[in-house]
Design a protein around this motif. Structure first.
Motif, PDB file in Angstrom:
ATOM      1  N   SER A  57      -4.923  -4.479   2.059  1.00  0.00           N
ATOM      2  CA  SER A  57      -4.237  -4.302   3.330  1.00  0.00           C
ATOM      3  C   SER A  57      -4.579  -5.457   4.264  1.00  0.00           C
ATOM      4  N   PRO A  58      -3.671  -5.790   5.180  1.00  0.00           N
ATOM      5  CA  PRO A  58      -3.984  -6.842   6.154  1.00  0.00           C
ATOM      6  C   PRO A  58      -5.261  -6.555   6.945  1.00  0.00           C
ATOM      7  N   ALA A  59      -5.457  -5.290   7.313  1.00  0.00           N
ATOM      8  CA  ALA A  59      -6.648  -4.941   8.093  1.00  0.00           C
ATOM      9  C   ALA A  59      -7.927  -5.180   7.289  1.00  0.00           C
ATOM     10  N   ALA A  60      -7.903  -4.858   5.993  1.00  0.00           N
ATOM     11  CA  ALA A  60      -9.083  -5.057   5.156  1.00  0.00           C
ATOM     12  C   ALA A  60      -9.413  -6.539   5.033  1.00  0.00           C
ATOM     13  N   ILE A  61      -8.387  -7.363   4.844  1.00  0.00           N
ATOM     14  CA  ILE A  61      -8.609  -8.809   4.760  1.00  0.00           C
ATOM     15  C   ILE A  61      -9.135  -9.341   6.091  1.00  0.00           C
ATOM     16  N   ALA A  62      -8.532  -8.881   7.189  1.00  0.00           N
ATOM     17  CA  ALA A  62      -8.945  -9.337   8.515  1.00  0.00           C
ATOM     18  C   ALA A  62     -10.415  -8.998   8.788  1.00  0.00           C
TER      19      ALA A  62
END
Length: 207
Positions: A57-62
């Motif tokens: 997910s984008p949040a996990a990468i961020a």
């Protein structure tokens, strides 16, 4: 890296782990600021290395990049993550299509139960190495529902003796898959060869 604090030393993690690959992909981009474009690029790197089932997910990468000192364009990251999750939920609902029979409350036959468990197993395998385990949890929850339904139907006096025996058998199948999914296929093969199973079901051609 452009925009990086002077003197900050960047380590080069081996991209054999997803975290390492995320950091390595960010290094290659050469950008301290991270928004939707950068996250899409990094998602693509993770997907290419680990497969579509391991999509992050984008949040996990961020979060990983923030720990490494990245500057996040927070509104952009949050909006992208919300869109990504909405699309994923829609996609997952399509992948779970056909499993609704587990929630119908109607008795399954042996062949149908086997087909549904095989579908559950394919879902489990696809998400086995993914950090986002929501789909695997959905599959397990549906298997539990299938088992509970079969256990109730096994005591339903409106079903005949053979139908109740099938439900008891199916409940056991779900139990084994829930507890040890990786062993289920071999277990089922041995179970079908057992004298008890052959006498109870094969001689009556119930499946």
């Amino acid at each position: 890296m452009e925009g990086m604090e002077p003197g900050r030393r960047r380590r080069k993690p081996a991209p054999r782990t997803k975290r390492g690959l995320i950091i390595d992909a960010w290094d290659r981009l050469g950008r301290a600021m991270v928004g939707e474009h950068e996250l899409r690029e990094i998602q693509g790197s993770v997907r290419n290395q680990f497969g579509a089932g391991a999509d992050e997910s984008p949040a996990a990468i961020a979060r990983v990049l923030a720990d490494e000192g990245a500057e996040l364009r927070h509104p952009e990251v949050i909006e992208f993550d919300a869109r990504w999750r909405e699309a994923k939920i829609e996609k997952d609902s399509g992948q779970l299509k056909g499993l609704d029979e587990l929630l119908s409350g109607k008795p399954l036959r042996l062949r149908k139960a086997e087909a549904l468990i095989k579908k559950l197993e394919r879902l489990r395998q696809r998400t086995e190495n993914a950090d986002d385990q929501s789909e695997a949890r959905q599959a397990r929850s549906m298997a539990i529902s299938g088992r509970q339904t079969a256990e109730l139907l096994a005591k339903d006096k409106e079903l005949n003796e053979l139908q109740r025996a099938e439900q008891t058998e199916i409940a056991e199948w779900f139990k084994v898959w829930i507890q040890t999914p990786i062993l289920f296929a071999d277990w089922l093969e041995l179970r079908r060869r057992s004298p008890e199973f052959r006498k109870k079901f094969l001689t009556k051609k119930s499946s």
